[in-house]
Design a protein around this motif. Structure first.
Motif, mmCIF file in Angstrom:
data_model
loop_
_atom_site.group_PDB
_atom_site.id
_atom_site.type_symbol
_atom_site.label_atom_id
_atom_site.label_comp_id
_atom_site.label_asym_id
_atom_site.label_seq_id
_atom_site.Cartn_x
_atom_site.Cartn_y
_atom_site.Cartn_z
ATOM 1 N N GLY A 1 0.804 -1.208 0.000
ATOM 2 C CA GLY A 1 0.000 0.000 0.000
ATOM 3 C C GLY A 1 0.833 1.251 0.000
ATOM 4 N N PRO A 2 0.241 2.381 0.377
ATOM 5 C CA PRO A 2 0.933 3.671 0.326
ATOM 6 C C PRO A 2 2.266 3.657 1.064
ATOM 7 C CG PRO A 2 -1.400 4.001 0.720
ATOM 8 C CD PRO A 2 -1.161 2.526 0.808
ATOM 9 N N GLY A 3 3.301 4.170 0.376
ATOM 10 C CA GLY A 3 4.626 4.265 0.966
ATOM 11 C C GLY A 3 5.492 3.034 0.790
ATOM 12 N N ASP A 4 4.902 1.900 0.377
ATOM 13 C CA ASP A 4 5.680 0.676 0.178
ATOM 14 C C ASP A 4 6.458 0.740 -1.133
ATOM 15 O OD1 ASP A 4 4.925 -0.542 2.546
ATOM 16 O OD2 ASP A 4 3.172 -1.516 1.648
ATOM 17 N N ARG A 5 7.485 -0.107 -1.215
ATOM 18 C CA ARG A 5 8.291 -0.218 -2.427
ATOM 19 C C ARG A 5 8.235 -1.639 -2.968
ATOM 20 N NH1 ARG A 5 8.025 4.913 -1.087
ATOM 21 N NH2 ARG A 5 9.662 6.222 -2.011
ATOM 22 N N ARG B 1 0.518 15.519 -5.880
ATOM 23 C CA ARG B 1 1.484 15.698 -6.964
ATOM 24 C C ARG B 1 2.910 15.412 -6.507
ATOM 25 N NH1 ARG B 1 0.704 17.170 -12.344
ATOM 26 N NH2 ARG B 1 2.093 18.952 -12.169
ATOM 27 N N ASP B 2 3.186 15.536 -5.207
ATOM 28 C CA ASP B 2 4.540 15.292 -4.731
ATOM 29 C C ASP B 2 4.718 13.891 -4.144
ATOM 30 O OD1 ASP B 2 3.054 15.686 -2.460
ATOM 31 O OD2 ASP B 2 4.377 17.191 -1.569
ATOM 32 N N ASP B 3 3.794 12.980 -4.450
ATOM 33 C CA ASP B 3 3.946 11.588 -4.041
ATOM 34 C C ASP B 3 4.896 10.870 -5.013
ATOM 35 O OD1 ASP B 3 2.258 11.910 -1.942
ATOM 36 O OD2 ASP B 3 0.593 10.767 -2.794
ATOM 37 N N CYS B 4 5.820 10.108 -4.456
ATOM 38 C CA CYS B 4 6.745 9.318 -5.269
ATOM 39 C C CYS B 4 6.057 8.054 -5.772
ATOM 40 C CB CYS B 4 7.976 8.960 -4.439
ATOM 41 S SG CYS B 4 9.078 7.735 -5.189
ATOM 42 N N PHE B 5 6.269 7.733 -7.055
ATOM 43 C CA PHE B 5 5.756 6.467 -7.582
ATOM 44 C C PHE B 5 6.828 5.679 -8.329
ATOM 45 C CE2 PHE B 5 5.407 9.166 -11.230
ATOM 46 C CZ PHE B 5 5.498 8.343 -12.335
ATOM 47 N N VAL B 6 7.945 6.328 -8.644
ATOM 48 C CA VAL B 6 9.088 5.648 -9.266
ATOM 49 C C VAL B 6 10.340 6.050 -8.502
ATOM 50 C CG1 VAL B 6 10.575 5.486 -11.305
ATOM 51 C CG2 VAL B 6 8.112 5.472 -11.583
ATOM 52 N N GLN B 7 11.187 5.081 -8.220
ATOM 53 C CA GLN B 7 12.442 5.355 -7.522
ATOM 54 C C GLN B 7 13.581 4.816 -8.379
ATOM 55 O OE1 GLN B 7 12.248 5.341 -3.229
ATOM 56 N NE2 GLN B 7 13.973 3.918 -3.172
ATOM 57 N N LEU B 8 14.352 5.738 -8.967
ATOM 58 C CA LEU B 8 15.480 5.351 -9.811
ATOM 59 C C LEU B 8 16.773 5.645 -9.078
ATOM 60 C CD1 LEU B 8 14.363 6.624 -13.346
ATOM 61 C CD2 LEU B 8 13.962 4.398 -12.279
ATOM 62 N N TYR B 9 17.698 4.725 -9.172
ATOM 63 C CA TYR B 9 18.941 4.850 -8.425
ATOM 64 C C TYR B 9 20.028 5.497 -9.278
ATOM 65 C CZ TYR B 9 17.298 2.598 -4.248
ATOM 66 O OH TYR B 9 16.622 2.339 -3.079
ATOM 67 N N ILE C 1 -1.855 2.953 -6.378
ATOM 68 C CA ILE C 1 -2.076 2.553 -4.980
ATOM 69 C C ILE C 1 -1.226 3.348 -3.981
ATOM 70 C CG2 ILE C 1 -2.703 0.213 -5.704
ATOM 71 C CD1 ILE C 1 -0.003 -0.738 -4.578
ATOM 72 N N GLY C 2 -0.368 4.262 -4.465
ATOM 73 C CA GLY C 2 0.436 5.081 -3.564
ATOM 74 C C GLY C 2 1.777 4.482 -3.190
ATOM 75 N N ALA C 3 2.184 3.419 -3.888
ATOM 76 C CA ALA C 3 3.482 2.796 -3.644
ATOM 77 C C ALA C 3 4.505 3.342 -4.646
ATOM 78 C CB ALA C 3 3.354 1.280 -3.751
ATOM 79 N N ALA C 4 5.692 2.726 -4.703
ATOM 80 C CA ALA C 4 6.713 3.170 -5.657
ATOM 81 C C ALA C 4 7.471 1.966 -6.192
ATOM 82 C CB ALA C 4 7.679 4.150 -4.998
ATOM 83 N N ASN C 5 7.839 2.045 -7.471
ATOM 84 C CA ASN C 5 8.598 0.999 -8.149
ATOM 85 C C ASN C 5 10.064 1.382 -8.169
ATOM 86 O OD1 ASN C 5 9.506 -1.087 -9.744
ATOM 87 N ND2 ASN C 5 8.581 -0.329 -11.642
ATOM 88 N N ALA C 6 10.906 0.585 -7.518
ATOM 89 C CA ALA C 6 12.355 0.793 -7.550
ATOM 90 C C ALA C 6 12.928 -0.106 -8.639
ATOM 91 C CB ALA C 6 12.971 0.462 -6.197
ATOM 92 N N ASN D 1 17.578 -4.054 -1.011
ATOM 93 C CA ASN D 1 17.436 -3.904 0.443
ATOM 94 C C ASN D 1 17.280 -2.447 0.846
ATOM 95 O OD1 ASN D 1 17.487 -6.625 1.035
ATOM 96 N ND2 ASN D 1 19.682 -6.689 1.446
ATOM 97 N N ASP D 2 18.008 -1.552 0.168
ATOM 98 C CA ASP D 2 17.886 -0.128 0.485
ATOM 99 C C ASP D 2 16.460 0.361 0.221
ATOM 100 O OD1 ASP D 2 19.272 2.614 0.997
ATOM 101 O OD2 ASP D 2 18.200 2.900 -0.897
ATOM 102 N N ALA D 3 15.873 -0.112 -0.871
ATOM 103 C CA ALA D 3 14.498 0.283 -1.209
ATOM 104 C C ALA D 3 13.479 -0.344 -0.261
ATOM 105 C CB ALA D 3 14.178 -0.112 -2.647
ATOM 106 N N ARG D 4 13.886 -1.387 0.457
ATOM 107 C CA ARG D 4 12.981 -2.142 1.324
ATOM 108 C C ARG D 4 11.808 -2.703 0.510
ATOM 109 N NH1 ARG D 4 14.427 -2.195 6.181
ATOM 110 N NH2 ARG D 4 12.427 -2.971 6.969
ATOM 111 N N ALA D 5 12.173 -3.235 -0.665
ATOM 112 C CA ALA D 5 11.165 -3.765 -1.582
ATOM 113 C C ALA D 5 10.496 -4.996 -0.991
ATOM 114 C CB ALA D 5 11.808 -4.111 -2.917
ATOM 115 N N ARG D 6 9.173 -5.054 -1.106
ATOM 116 C CA ARG D 6 8.407 -6.190 -0.565
ATOM 117 C C ARG D 6 8.105 -7.232 -1.638
ATOM 118 N NH1 ARG D 6 3.361 -4.176 2.652
ATOM 119 N NH2 ARG D 6 3.304 -6.432 2.999
ATOM 120 N N LEU D 7 8.090 -6.816 -2.893
ATOM 121 C CA LEU D 7 7.837 -7.712 -4.019
ATOM 122 C C LEU D 7 8.922 -7.464 -5.055
ATOM 123 C CD1 LEU D 7 5.840 -9.658 -5.618
ATOM 124 C CD2 LEU D 7 4.864 -7.556 -6.573
ATOM 125 N N LEU D 8 9.446 -8.542 -5.658
ATOM 126 C CA LEU D 8 10.494 -8.410 -6.671
ATOM 127 C C LEU D 8 10.079 -9.139 -7.930
ATOM 128 C CD1 LEU D 8 13.390 -7.579 -7.516
ATOM 129 C CD2 LEU D 8 14.191 -9.738 -6.499
#
Length: 519
Positions: free
Chosen positions: A54-58, A158-166, A79-84, A100-107
């Protein structure tokens, strides 16, 4: 035009409502209309919520280019999450760090990386499920089809993150740049304005989606409702064939890819009639490759300078500057700021704005900026000022006509006898020599001047490097204090997984036991 209050999710819904049967995406034999893409994204949103995400998850993706990665980014937006998106070119310890840094729950994992993911499985701190995508072991399609389309989007700001690029830094571990609905859509609107992208156009997504030139280019098309044609890998010949076969109008390539394209047999005979804009950037463009590209593609080139932290492009040098011999000196510039971007050159120590042609650090202000680095408030504060300027870390200057020249990373600048020397300026001169295939210039200790330039070069196939000839060329084209004192001939230059030269490794043997001045 993109509604200034739009989110990524509302924009996708609008395309699906207004143009349900228009094609949105092509990938090999896969064809998706806007309504089909919308339905798949909302099924995926339901599936993610069923997994407790849900919201805030990666969540994360380790794969070559595949529509599932774009669908996952869109579902995260819903859903308010973000894709790393993980750089698959990283070494296993670096891949492990990013997930691990992203604390991703699904890969999500492509078939080429199933073995690597299995080896890392026990060390993945937060991953609850690994989902194979594509190939014989695919579970992704069943994951979607088991659920109904979600009807309740997260009330995203508008300032919610949905993509996280390293970021692909040359020192330390990568940092996760949090890219938001507002920033990504601002970038899409700005680039579409300057590059005249319309809903009837066709955008080739050639770069890997872990790179801002891949993901942001896909969202550039999404912003306008243009058709996306995605390549799994940036194969030079296949990408050239795709232009005529699919009617590609806009694309983004990197210089190394363009160099390979100019060597493709029969490249000059292929059909490029649909193509209106080739953007290139992410690394310096060798002038020989630029000349060959101009000969092959004609006046369609836009040199772009950008960064992950700004969702992509911030300046552009257009076709008119590529084609006019009277302004040939501008070919080594990055052009002018695009719509919606302000650029200044500041003193890196004091932050004071500098004048015309005065070298300093490039600062950027735009509504395209990231919201910060994931879980790194100190790094965010060091990069973004309280009044909203991004400190790029790049050295450069702005000329009297407003053209931005990117000279080098501030940390790579050489201070010789009180003079600032930017290695990229020297590298451009040496790269013109026919015996040179690759070049990097570093600063090495000198008892009199503090440090002086050294050239590290790789010979072109079949060629032999004559160090004295290279030094003579430098003396012919550069001020004396900029000329390398010595030349090292190497088999290859050390690079990180995204191709950036690791100058720190080149410098290390020369500075052992000494302290190098940094800005």
């Amino acid at each position: 035009m993109i509604d200034p209050n739009a989110t990524v999710s509302s924009l996708l819904r609008r395309h699906a409502t207004e143009r349900p049967d228009d094609e949105a995406l092509r990938f090999g034999d896969v064809r998706r209309t806007w309504s089909e893409l919308d339905e798949r994204v909302r099924r995926l949103a339901t599936a993610l919520r069923a997994e407790g995400i849900g919201p805030g998850d990666r969540v994360a993706v380790l794969d070559l280019n595949h529509p599932s990665c774009l669908e996952l980014s869109l579902a995260c937006a819903w859903i308010g999450a973000a894709n790393a998106v993980v750089n698959f070119r990283l070494a296993p310890p670096e891949i492990l760090y990013v997930i691990n840094d992203a604390r991703a729950r699904l890969l999500l994992v492509g078939p080429e990386f199933a073995g690597a993911a299995a080896q890392l499985r026990e060390k993945l701190d937060t991953v609850e499920r690994i989902l194979p995508v594509g190939g014989e072991q695919d579970e992704y399609e069943a994951f979607l089809s088991a659920h109904q389309p979600d009807e309740s989007p997260h009330p995203a700001a508008r300032d919610d993150c949905f993509v996280q690029l390293y970021t692909s830094g040359t020192t330390g571990f990568p940092k996760g740049a949090m890219l938001t609905h507002g920033a990504m859509l601002a970038h899409a609107a700005h680039v579409a304005t300057d590059f005249e992208l319309a809903p009837t156009d066709v955008v080739q997504v050639a770069m890997p989606l872990f790179h801002v030139g891949g993901t942001s280019y896909a969202f550039l098309a999404l912003g306008q409702g243009a058709r996306i044609v995605m390549a799994r890998m940036p194969d030079p010949a296949a990408l050239l064939d795709m232009i005529g076969a699919e009617g590609i109008t806009h694309t983004f390539w990197v210089p190394a890819l363009m160099g390979a394209m100019t060597q493709v047999p029969g490249a000059a005979e292929k059909d490029y009639s649909s193509l209106r804009a080739i953007s290139y950037g992410a690394s310096p463009m060798p002038l020989p490759v630029l000349r060959a590209s101009l000969e092959l593609f004609g006046p369609r080139l836009h040199q772009v300078y950008g960064m992950t932290e700004a969702c992509g492009v911030v300046t552009s040098l257009g076709p008119e500057d590529h084609a006019d011999p009277a302004v040939a000196h501008r070919l080594v510039s990055a052009g002018k700021p695009i719509t919606g971007v302000t650029i200044e050159v500041r003193d890196p120590a004091t932050g004071e704005e500098l004048g015309v042609d005065e070298p300093g650090e490039i600062w950027v202000r735009t509504d395209q900026l990231m919201s910060g680095y994931w879980q790194k408030p100190e790094a965010t504060a060091a990069a973004v000022t309280p009044d909203g300027w991004l400190r790029s870390g790049d050295g450069g200057h702005i000329d009297a006509d407003g053209y931005v020249y990117v000279t080098d990373r501030i940390k790579d600048m050489i201070v010789s006898g009180g003079e600032n020397v930017y290695p990229a300026e020297i590298e451009r001169v040496l790269a013109e020599h026919p015996s040179v295939a690759d070049v990097a210039v570093i600063g090495v200790p000198d008892e009199r001047w503090g440090e002086v330039p050294k050239a590290c070069v790789v010979a072109a196939p079949g060629a032999t490097i004559d160090p004295e000839a290279l030094l003579a060329r430098a003396r012919e084209h550069l001020a004396g204090f900029k000329c390398p004192r010595t030349v090292d001939v190497l088999e290859e230059l050390p690079r990180n997984p995204t191709g950036k030269i690791l100058k720190k490794e080149l410098r290390a043997p020369h500075w052992e036991g000494r302290e190098r001045r940094t800005v």
